[in-house]
Enzyme design. Structure first.
Site, short mmCIF file in Angstrom:
data_model
loop_
_atom_site.label_atom_id
_atom_site.label_comp_id
_atom_site.label_asym_id
_atom_site.label_seq_id
_atom_site.Cartn_x
_atom_site.Cartn_y
_atom_site.Cartn_z
N GLN A 191 -8.38 -13.91 -8.78
CA GLN A 191 -8.14 -12.50 -9.07
C GLN A 191 -6.67 -12.24 -9.37
OE1 GLN A 191 -8.59 -9.98 -5.65
NE2 GLN A 191 -9.02 -8.16 -6.87
N GLY A 192 -6.36 -11.88 -10.61
CA GLY A 192 -4.98 -11.60 -11.00
C GLY A 192 -4.71 -10.11 -11.06
N TYR A 193 -4.60 -9.48 -9.88
CA TYR A 193 -4.30 -8.05 -9.82
C TYR A 193 -2.83 -7.83 -9.40
CZ TYR A 193 -9.06 -6.00 -10.10
OH TYR A 193 -10.30 -5.56 -10.51
N GLU A 195 -19.36 -5.64 -2.87
CA GLU A 195 -19.37 -6.24 -1.54
C GLU A 195 -19.42 -5.19 -0.43
OE1 GLU A 195 -16.02 -8.62 -0.41
OE2 GLU A 195 -17.16 -9.29 1.33
C1 FAD Z 1 -4.29 -13.04 2.46
C2 FAD Z 1 -4.07 -12.23 1.20
C3 FAD Z 1 -4.79 -12.56 0.07
C4 FAD Z 1 -4.58 -11.84 -1.11
N1 FAD Z 1 -5.28 -12.20 -2.23
C5 FAD Z 1 -5.05 -11.57 -3.41
C6 FAD Z 1 -5.70 -12.00 -4.62
O1 FAD Z 1 -6.47 -12.95 -4.63
N2 FAD Z 1 -5.39 -11.37 -5.77
C7 FAD Z 1 -4.53 -10.30 -5.80
O2 FAD Z 1 -4.33 -9.75 -6.90
N3 FAD Z 1 -3.89 -9.86 -4.69
C8 FAD Z 1 -4.13 -10.48 -3.49
N4 FAD Z 1 -3.48 -10.06 -2.34
C9 FAD Z 1 -2.47 -9.02 -2.45
C10 FAD Z 1 -2.80 -7.70 -1.78
O3 FAD Z 1 -3.74 -6.98 -2.53
C11 FAD Z 1 -1.46 -6.94 -1.63
O4 FAD Z 1 -0.67 -7.67 -0.72
C12 FAD Z 1 -1.66 -5.54 -1.13
O5 FAD Z 1 -2.27 -4.74 -2.10
C13 FAD Z 1 -0.30 -4.89 -0.73
O6 FAD Z 1 0.60 -4.98 -1.76
P1 FAD Z 1 2.07 -5.58 -1.54
O7 FAD Z 1 1.92 -6.88 -0.82
O8 FAD Z 1 2.73 -5.60 -2.88
O9 FAD Z 1 2.81 -4.59 -0.57
P2 FAD Z 1 3.53 -3.22 -0.98
O10 FAD Z 1 2.61 -2.42 -1.83
O11 FAD Z 1 4.88 -3.53 -1.53
O12 FAD Z 1 3.68 -2.53 0.42
C14 FAD Z 1 4.73 -2.86 1.35
C15 FAD Z 1 4.58 -1.94 2.56
O13 FAD Z 1 4.75 -0.58 2.17
C16 FAD Z 1 3.64 0.20 2.52
N5 FAD Z 1 3.37 1.20 1.50
C17 FAD Z 1 3.26 0.99 0.17
N6 FAD Z 1 2.98 2.14 -0.48
C18 FAD Z 1 2.90 3.10 0.48
C19 FAD Z 1 2.64 4.49 0.45
N7 FAD Z 1 2.42 5.13 -0.69
N8 FAD Z 1 2.62 5.16 1.63
C20 FAD Z 1 2.86 4.52 2.81
N9 FAD Z 1 3.13 3.20 2.89
C21 FAD Z 1 3.13 2.50 1.74
C22 FAD Z 1 2.48 -0.80 2.62
O14 FAD Z 1 1.46 -0.32 3.47
C23 FAD Z 1 3.19 -2.03 3.19
O15 FAD Z 1 3.31 -1.91 4.58
C24 FAD Z 1 -3.66 -10.76 -1.14
C25 FAD Z 1 -2.94 -10.43 0.01
C26 FAD Z 1 -3.13 -11.16 1.18
C27 FAD Z 1 -2.34 -10.79 2.39
#
Ligand code: FAD
Length: 415
Positions: free
Chosen positions: A129-131, A247
Site C-alpha cells: 500500500q503506497g499511501y 475489513e
Molecule cells: C506498523 C505500521 C505500518 C504501516 N503501514 C503502512 C502501509 O503499509 N502503507 C502506508 O501507506 N502507510 C502505512 N503506515 C503509515 C500510517 O498510516 C501513518 O503512520 C499514519 O497515518 C500517521 O501518519 P504519520 O506517521 O505521518 O504521522 P503524522 O501525521 O506526522 O502525525 C504525527 C503526530 O501528530 C499528530 N497529529 C497529526 N495531525 C493531527 C491533528 N490534525 N490533530 C491532532 N494531532 C495530529 C498525530 O496523531 C501523531 O501523534 C504504517 C504505520 C505503522 C506504524
C-alpha cells in the site's frame, strides 16, 4: 445493536466448523504454536486449501475465484477461523485481497478484474500500500508523489514511506498527485504500479522490535500502463477511501475474539508468575476484562451496522481508538508481570506486527515484549488516536472544526 447472530447463521457456522475439523490437524493449537519454518510451510499449504475451496476471497463472485458468500457468511467464517487461531488467507492477503482486490472489484474495469483478480488468487501478484509519505500521513490528502502521462504510460516520481510488506510485494497501489491546480483532495489518482523495475527502489526501515516490516519506497521515473488507473483520473480520493473502509465488518467480529484469547493468556501469565494474588495486578486484570467485554459489544454494534449495509461512518473511529488504546495498557501489564524477564526475549517474536500475537503462541517474554512494542504502532497505523479523536469530536459530537489553512489549490499550500 443486535447482540446475537440470527438463526439463519447457524447452518453456515456448522459448515465452516466442519471444514476446519476436516482440514486442520487433530492436534491443532493455533498458528502461534508453530515455529517460523512450520508456520511458513503451513501458510503456503493452508492458502492453497482455501483457494481450492473458494474460501480465499469468499465474498468475491465465483467467476473471479470467490464463493459468492454474503457479508454475514464471511463474518461468521472470519469469526470461526479466529476462534481456532487459523488465518483466513496468506500473510499478504490483507493487502492483496481485502484492500486492493476488493477495491478493483468495486471500482475496476472488466479488463482490470479479469487481469488482476486471478493473479491475486493464484498468489502470482503480492501487493503493498503506497499511501503515506513523509509529509502526508494523518493529512493524507496532502500527498505529493507525482504521476504524469507520457503517451501510453504514467511516469511516477516521489516517495512513499511506512510501506508494510514493500520488500515482499511485486505490485503497489499508489496514490499520486496528477493535478496540482486542484484543491488537495482532488487531483489525486489511484494507480496500480509494478515494482519490479529500475525506477522503484525499496529501502527497509528498522522497527523498535528490531524487525523490518515496513519500508521507504522511492519512485524515479517509474512507469505503469495508462490503463492502470482505478476509478477516474483525478478522482482517486474516493477510491482511496473505499479501500480504507474494507475489513470493517470482519475486524469487528474477529478483534474481540483475539483480544479475549490474549487476555486469557495474560491471566495464565499472572498465575504462572505467582502474581495472581497481587491485589494491584488483580485490579488491572479486572480492568482489562471489563474493557474486552465492552469491546465485544462495540464490535457487535459495528457489525450490526455493517450487516445492515451501512457504509463505514465516523463511529468506526470509536472501535479503532478503543482497541488500540486498550492494547497498549494490557501489554504494559504483561511486561510488568514479567518483571526483569520483560527486558530480554525468550522464545519467538509475535507472528504478526499487528494486533495480538497469534492464538497458540507460547506464553513467554518473546511473545509479550514483541506484542508490547507492536502495540505502540497500533495507535498510529490506520489513523492515529489523535486523528480518531478529531473525527469523533467533529463528526459525532459536532464540536467546532479544526481551523484549516489549506483550502486553495494544492500547489499553493505551504509545504
Ligand atoms: C506498523 C505500521 C505500518 C504501516 N503501514 C503502512 C502501509 O503499509 N502503507 C502506508 O501507506 N502507510 C502505512 N503506515 C503509515 C500510517 O498510516 C501513518 O503512520 C499514519 O497515518 C500517521 O501518519 P504519520 O506517521 O505521518 O504521522 P503524522 O501525521 O506526522 O502525525 C504525527 C503526530 O501528530 C499528530 N497529529 C497529526 N495531525 C493531527 C491533528 N490534525 N490533530 C491532532 N494531532 C495530529 C498525530 O496523531 C501523531 O501523534 C504504517 C504505520 C505503522 C506504524
Amino acid at each position: 445493536m443486535q447482540p446475537t447472530f440470527t438463526a439463519d447463521a447457524d447452518p453456515f457456522r456448522t459448515r465452516i466448523q466442519a471444514f476446519l475439523n476436516e482440514h486442520l490437524p487433530s492436534d491443532w493449537k493455533g498458528i502461534g504454536a508453530l515455529n517460523a519454518d512450520e508456520s511458513l510451510e503451513f501458510n503456503i499449504k493452508w492458502r492453497a486449501t482455501l483457494r481450492d475451496n473458494k474460501l480465499l476471497a469468499p465474498k468475491w463472485p465465483t467467476e473471479y475465484g470467490g464463493a459468492g458468500l454474503t457479508a454475514l457468511e464471511s463474518v461468521i467464517m472470519a469469526e470461526e477461523f479466529q476462534k481456532v487461531g487459523v488465518p483466513t488467507g496468506g500473510p499478504n492477503d490483507a493487502f492483496s485481497i481485502q484492500m486492493v482486490g476488493n477495491t478493483i472489484l468495486q471500482w475496476g474495469t472488466e479488463e482490470q478484474k479479469q487481469h488482476f483478480l486471478p493473479r491475486i488468487i493464484s498468489g502470482e501478484d503480492l501487493w503493498c500500500q503506497g499511501y503515506s509519505e513523509p509529509n502526508a500521513g494523518s493529512d493524507l490528502g496532502n500527498l505529493g508523489c507525482r504521476a504524469e502521462l507520457d503517451g501510453d504510460e504514467w511516469i511516477v516520481n516521489g516517495q512513499k514511506i511506512w510501506t508494510s510488506a514493500g520488500h515482499l510485494a511485486n505490485w503497489i497501489f499508489v496514490l499520486t498527485r496528477t493535478n496540482a491546480e486542484e484543491v488537495k483532495h482532488r487531483g489525486i489518482t489511484f494507480l496500480l504500479c509494478p515494482m519490479d523495475q529500475p525506477g522503484v527502489e525499496v529501502r527497509p526501515i528498522k522497527m523498535i522490535s528490531g524487525e523490518s516490516e515496513f519500508n521507504e519506497i522511492f519512485f524515479t521515473d517509474a512507469r505503469t500502463a495508462r490503463e492502470n488507473v482505478v476509478g477516474e483520473v483525478n478522482g482517486g480520493w474516493a477510491v482511496a477511501m473505499t479501500l480504507l473502509g474494507y475489513e470493517r465488518g470482519e475486524s469487528a467480529a474477529t478483534n474481540p475474539v483475539a483480544f479475549r484469547g490474549e487476555l486469557d493468556r495474560l491471566i495464565e501469565l499472572a498465575k504462572d508468575r505467582g502474581k495472581d494474588t497481587d491485589p494491584v495486578v488483580r485490579q488491572r486484570l479486572a480492568w482489562c476484562y471489563s474493557k474486552v467485554e465492552i469491546m465485544r459489544f462495540l464490535g457487535m454494534r459495528t457489525l450490526t451496522q455493517f450487516l445492515a449495509g451501512a457504509k463505514p461512518g465516523p463511529e468506526a473511529s470509536i472501535f479503532k481508538l478503543y482497541w488500540s488504546e486498550y492494547h497498549r495498557i494490557a501489554t504494559e501489564l504483561a511486561v510488568d508481570i514479567l518483571g526483569p524477564d520483560g527486558m530480554h526475549y525468550v522464545g519467538k517474536l509475535p507472528s504478526s506486527a499487528f494486533s495480538t500475537d497469534a492464538a497458540g503462541a507460547p506464553n513467554d517474554s518473546g511473545s509479550w515484549i514483541g506484542t508490547f512494542l507492536n502495540a505502540r504502532a497500533g495507535t498510529i497505523y490506520a489513523g492515529t488516536s489523535q486523528v480518531q479523536r478529531n473525527i469523533l469530536g467533529e463528526m459525532v459530537l459536532g464540536l467546532p472544526k479544526e481551523p484549516r489553512a489549506d483550502s486553495g489549490p494544492w500547489k499553493d499550500i505551504p509545504k
